[in-house]
Design a protein around this motif. Structure first.
Motif, PDB file in Angstrom:
ATOM      1  N   LEU A   1      -1.893  -8.363  -3.639  1.00  0.00           N
ATOM      2  CA  LEU A   1      -3.245  -7.923  -3.957  1.00  0.00           C
ATOM      3  C   LEU A   1      -3.317  -7.861  -5.476  1.00  0.00           C
TER       4      LEU A   1
ATOM      5  N   THR B   1      -8.461  -5.760   4.015  1.00  0.00           N
ATOM      6  CA  THR B   1      -6.990  -5.722   3.960  1.00  0.00           C
ATOM      7  C   THR B   1      -6.377  -5.000   5.164  1.00  0.00           C
TER       8      THR B   1
ATOM      9  N   LEU C   1      -7.020 -10.862  -2.775  1.00  0.00           N
ATOM     10  CA  LEU C   1      -5.893 -10.888  -1.845  1.00  0.00           C
ATOM     11  C   LEU C   1      -5.517 -12.347  -1.666  1.00  0.00           C
TER      12      LEU C   1
ATOM     13  N   ILE D   1       0.570  -6.613   2.816  1.00  0.00           N
ATOM     14  CA  ILE D   1       0.536  -6.807   1.349  1.00  0.00           C
ATOM     15  C   ILE D   1       1.910  -6.479   0.777  1.00  0.00           C
TER      16      ILE D   1
END
Length: 308
Positions: free
Chosen positions: A133, A198, A146, A203
């Protein structure tokens, strides 16, 4: 004869000029100037550029124009972001700059801004096959991208830049716990689209694009009595504990303490507090433990488009 190009990133706090030549993966910087114009000072949340800030901006563009002329540049791009995007007199500023310098400023939207930032970060080799990210904290807006080395999965710009947050929440110094609480609730609400985008994504790393993240890295390294030269690095991996300590220290500090710290450039002395709070909010909210800094941002992404 290699192409010599000039790219200007005209932000809310700082105006950047980069003159470079060569191929995109091996370009040579000829001029790299950053001016603390503070275009949003006093007026950012009112959507208006105040006269003093307006004049500082015009003067800086005249200086940039002189440097461009002196260095025989063949191609010029001047990109304006949040402050000029949202200011009612932004078009007047653009007209005056063009009349005095011949430079035609392009106002880009948040989506384009995020795409340029991604290209700049990708160019520096900061991305991997895993999802990162990218966060670029400007004075007016914060861009979130992202993505990974192959592609952008999602991107959005939010008007929650450090100067806006400072004007909204940071009125007494050090910033009181109630203001921090209010800012966190505001971010939770305003960044809702990011949480939705997200939600089901893995991530791996938060990549901070230049700006405040350069200050964090510099303060950590000089605190260990190590020489730290931003010009010689493109990438820095934070130790989670060290980043937590430095952001805490900045959040609890007074203006006087920050102003006396040589590791904080003057334009960032007060805004570093809200930048620290946003960084901390994101890592906590998304449970991210790996954070890195990339010195490339928008202007290198624009450069990639011209030289590429």
């Amino acid at each position: 004869m290699s192409k010599r190009v000039a790219v200007m990133d005209l932000g809310t706090n700082t105006f950047h000029l980069l003159i470079a030549e060569g191929e995109i993966h091996s370009y040579r910087e000829i001029v790299h100037v950053t001016e603390a114009v503070k275009l949003g000072e006093g007026g950012i949340n009112k959507g208006y550029i105040l006269p003093e800030a307006f004049q500082r901006g015009v003067n800086t563009m005249q200086r940039f124009h002189q440097l461009i002329e002196a260095n025989n540049v063949t191609s010029v791009r001047a990109i304006a972001t949040s402050a000029l995007r949202s200011a009612s007199n932004g078009k007047d500023f653009i007209k005056e700059v063009e009349a005095k310098t011949g430079i035609a400023i392009e106002i880009i939207d948040g989506e384009q801004e995020a795409a340029f930032i991604y290209n700049g970060v990708k160019l520096s080799g900061c991305l991997s096959a895993k999802n990162s990210l990218i966060m670029d904290i400007g004075g007016g807006s914060v861009e979130f991208i992202l993505g990974n080395i192959d592609k952008i999965l999602w991107k959005q710009s939010f008007e929650v830049g450090a100067a806006r947050l400072m004007n909204q929440f940071h009125h007494t110094d050090p910033i009181p716990p109630a203001s921090i609480e209010a800012m966190n609730l505001y971010l939770e609400d305003t960044l809702n689209d990011m949480f939705i985008a997200t939600a089901d994504m893995e991530i791996d790393t938060l990549v901070g694009s230049s700006g405040a993240f350069e200050t964090f890295a510099g303060l950590i390294e000089t605190g260990k009595a190590k020489a730290f030269d931003l010009k010689s690095i493109q990438h820095y991996d934070f130790d989670e504990e060290e980043l937590l300590i430095i952001t805490n220290k900045l959040i609890l500090s007074s203006h006087k303490e920050r102003a006396a710290n040589k590791g904080i450039i003057p334009v960032r002395v007060d805004m570093i507090v809200s930048a620290s709070l946003v960084t901390r909010f994101i890592t906590h909210a998304l449970d991210i433990h790996k954070v890195s800094m990339c010195t490339n941002s928008l202007k290198e992404g624009v450069l990639a488009g011209i030289l590429g």
